[in-house]
Design an enzyme around this catalytic site. Structure first.
Site, PDB file in Angstrom:
ATOM      1  N   GLN A  70     -59.060   9.251   8.993  1.00 27.84           N
ATOM      2  CA  GLN A  70     -57.865  10.261   9.466  1.00 27.84           C
ATOM      3  C   GLN A  70     -57.344   9.591  10.634  1.00 27.84           C
ATOM      4  O   GLN A  70     -57.645   9.053  11.743  1.00 27.84           O
ATOM      5  CB  GLN A  70     -58.570  11.531   9.766  1.00 27.84           C
ATOM      6  CG  GLN A  70     -57.471  12.774  10.105  1.00 27.84           C
ATOM      7  CD  GLN A  70     -58.103  14.037  10.279  1.00 27.84           C
ATOM      8  OE1 GLN A  70     -59.253  14.528   9.907  1.00 27.84           O
ATOM      9  NE2 GLN A  70     -57.380  15.065  10.958  1.00 27.84           N
ATOM     10  N   SER A  92     -65.227   7.062   9.591  1.00 27.05           N
ATOM     11  CA  SER A  92     -65.295   8.547   9.346  1.00 27.05           C
ATOM     12  C   SER A  92     -65.156   9.009   7.955  1.00 27.05           C
ATOM     13  O   SER A  92     -65.702   8.761   6.966  1.00 27.05           O
ATOM     14  CB  SER A  92     -64.458   9.399  10.474  1.00 27.05           C
ATOM     15  OG  SER A  92     -64.656  10.663  10.422  1.00 27.05           O
ATOM     16  N   LEU A  93     -63.975   9.728   7.634  1.00 28.58           N
ATOM     17  CA  LEU A  93     -63.220  10.289   6.356  1.00 28.58           C
ATOM     18  C   LEU A  93     -63.458   9.045   5.402  1.00 28.58           C
ATOM     19  O   LEU A  93     -63.848   9.334   4.382  1.00 28.58           O
ATOM     20  CB  LEU A  93     -62.009  10.596   6.559  1.00 28.58           C
ATOM     21  CG  LEU A  93     -61.263  10.665   5.160  1.00 28.58           C
ATOM     22  CD1 LEU A  93     -61.695  11.916   4.416  1.00 28.58           C
ATOM     23  CD2 LEU A  93     -59.670  10.901   5.490  1.00 28.58           C
ATOM     24  N   ARG A 136     -64.845  19.790   3.652  1.00 27.80           N
ATOM     25  CA  ARG A 136     -65.021  19.109   4.844  1.00 27.80           C
ATOM     26  C   ARG A 136     -63.562  19.407   5.750  1.00 27.80           C
ATOM     27  O   ARG A 136     -63.828  19.745   6.924  1.00 27.80           O
ATOM     28  CB  ARG A 136     -64.976  17.830   4.636  1.00 27.80           C
ATOM     29  CG  ARG A 136     -65.555  17.013   5.965  1.00 27.80           C
ATOM     30  CD  ARG A 136     -65.997  15.533   5.716  1.00 27.80           C
ATOM     31  NE  ARG A 136     -66.109  14.573   6.818  1.00 27.80           N
ATOM     32  CZ  ARG A 136     -65.419  13.825   7.443  1.00 27.80           C
ATOM     33  NH1 ARG A 136     -64.090  14.124   6.991  1.00 27.80           N
ATOM     34  NH2 ARG A 136     -65.838  13.178   8.696  1.00 27.80           N
ATOM     35  N   HIS A 171     -66.513  14.099  16.147  1.00 28.65           N
ATOM     36  CA  HIS A 171     -67.598  13.321  16.250  1.00 28.65           C
ATOM     37  C   HIS A 171     -68.275  13.563  17.665  1.00 28.65           C
ATOM     38  O   HIS A 171     -68.941  12.827  18.165  1.00 28.65           O
ATOM     39  CB  HIS A 171     -67.339  12.045  16.021  1.00 28.65           C
ATOM     40  CG  HIS A 171     -66.715  11.581  14.784  1.00 28.65           C
ATOM     41  ND1 HIS A 171     -67.578  11.754  13.577  1.00 28.65           N
ATOM     42  CD2 HIS A 171     -65.562  11.278  14.163  1.00 28.65           C
ATOM     43  CE1 HIS A 171     -66.533  11.278  12.529  1.00 28.65           C
ATOM     44  NE2 HIS A 171     -65.550  11.300  12.990  1.00 28.65           N
ATOM     45  N   GLN A 229     -72.894  13.068  10.634  1.00 31.18           N
ATOM     46  CA  GLN A 229     -71.706  12.162  11.215  1.00 31.18           C
ATOM     47  C   GLN A 229     -70.356  13.139  11.906  1.00 31.18           C
ATOM     48  O   GLN A 229     -69.841  12.548  12.788  1.00 31.18           O
ATOM     49  CB  GLN A 229     -71.047  11.676   9.909  1.00 31.18           C
ATOM     50  CG  GLN A 229     -69.733  10.757  10.165  1.00 31.18           C
ATOM     51  CD  GLN A 229     -68.606  10.908   9.241  1.00 31.18           C
ATOM     52  OE1 GLN A 229     -68.047  11.960   9.582  1.00 31.18           O
ATOM     53  NE2 GLN A 229     -68.252   9.857   8.622  1.00 31.18           N
TER      54      GLN A 229
END
Length: 309
Positions: free
Chosen positions: A10, A87-88, A112, A197, A245
């Protein structure tokens, strides 16, 4: 050639992303249309025209995942040695490896993104990229602030010279002052909707843990590295690691280093931007080839590279 795929996270999104690919590449168009059917809205139109929504977490995340997988499908048969996303981007990597089906991944990311959007709206935060190769100093300053009750945390180890911190805005601002006093001269605020995060996303983490608990996962076709552990994903641990995560630091730099140490000599990033390729330039040896596929022109370049073998 040992190819490591990198999948955008992202922040890579921008209005108009993928428009030329959608018009020119049938496999890409079919992927975006498939995602639209799962999402219940016209993703192609949103990506092309809606500058407001494309920047929102709940819409940006499925758009980036769909674009990443669409590019990979348009590339055709890619001999992949390993995969890593930021991440994503982990979900794109897991989809590329066959651990998740595409429809399954889009449905998971739709939820999510919604959980993260809501958590960010309810519990606003701030994130700042700290540019220094003395990351131990940053950790020490944050530890001292945390001991004093401040909510500011290490969030993203993007390179060995860039560590993103996040938390409550006032506490992040206090960390900036403390880091400047400690000798850190360059810090860049990030345009994000929450302190991702970090523990500020705890509610989203709990919601996603419940959402993913009953999902089934397949064996990966190639190793995929985890941001949370820095090591290869273990399928049996996914229902625990993926929700974790959301509230834990991402160790992209460390995971990429392990992937390179395993013999990867060519990095191909797929998604809306070349951010991870730029990170890789700070980590990989100069002999490692790097290419970001973001549009029709760079797709042609990647096809030529793959044709060379």
């Amino acid at each position: 050639m040992k190819i490591g795929l990198l999948f955008s996270g992202q922040g890579a999104q921008q209005v108009g992303m993928g428009a030329d690919l959608y018009a020119a590449e049938p496999a890409f168009k079919a992927t975006i249309d498939e995602a639209s059917a799962v999402l219940g809205y016209d993703l192609a139109d949103l990506m092309a025209n809606d500058s407001q929504k494309v920047g929102q977490t709940q819409f940006a995340q499925p758009a980036i995942l769909a674009m990443s997988i669409g590019i990979l499908r348009a590339l055709g048969d890619v001999p992949v040695a390993a995969g890593l996303g930021l991440s994503l981007g982990e979900y794109s990597a897991l989809t590329a490896a066959g651990v998740l089906s595409f429809d399954q991944a889009i449905a998971l990311i739709k939820d999510r993104g919604a959980y993260m959007q809501a958590a960010g709206d309810a519990n606003p935060g701030k994130m700042v990229a700290v540019m220094t190769d003395d990351q131990a100093l940053v950790e020490k300053v944050l530890g001292e602030l945390q001991a004093a009750g401040k909510q500011v945390y290490a969030a993203n180890y993007n390179t060995f010279q860039q560590l993103v911190i996040g938390g409550i805005e006032a506490d992040v601002d206090e960390a900036i002052v403390a880091l400047e006093a400690a000798g850190v001269s360059r810090m860049v605020p990030l345009a994000v909707s929450g302190a991702f995060h970090t523990p500020l996303l705890a509610v989203a983490g709990e919601q996603f843990a419940a959402r993913i608990a009953d999902e089934t996962f397949a064996k990966p076709a190639f190793p995929v590295y985890s941001n949370t552990t820095g090591a290869e994903f273990v399928v049996a641990e996914l229902p625990t690691i993926l929700p974790k995560q959301l509230v834990s630091p991402t160790y992209f730099a460390q995971a990429l280093q392990k992937m390179l140490d395993a013999g990867v000599d060519t990095l191909i990033e797929v998604g809306p931007s070349d951010t991870l390729s730029k990170f890789a330039s700070k980590i990989a040896d100069k002999g490692v080839k790097r290419l970001a596929v973001t549009d029709v022109e760079s797709l042609a370049t990647a096809r030529a590279l793959l044709a060379e073998g």
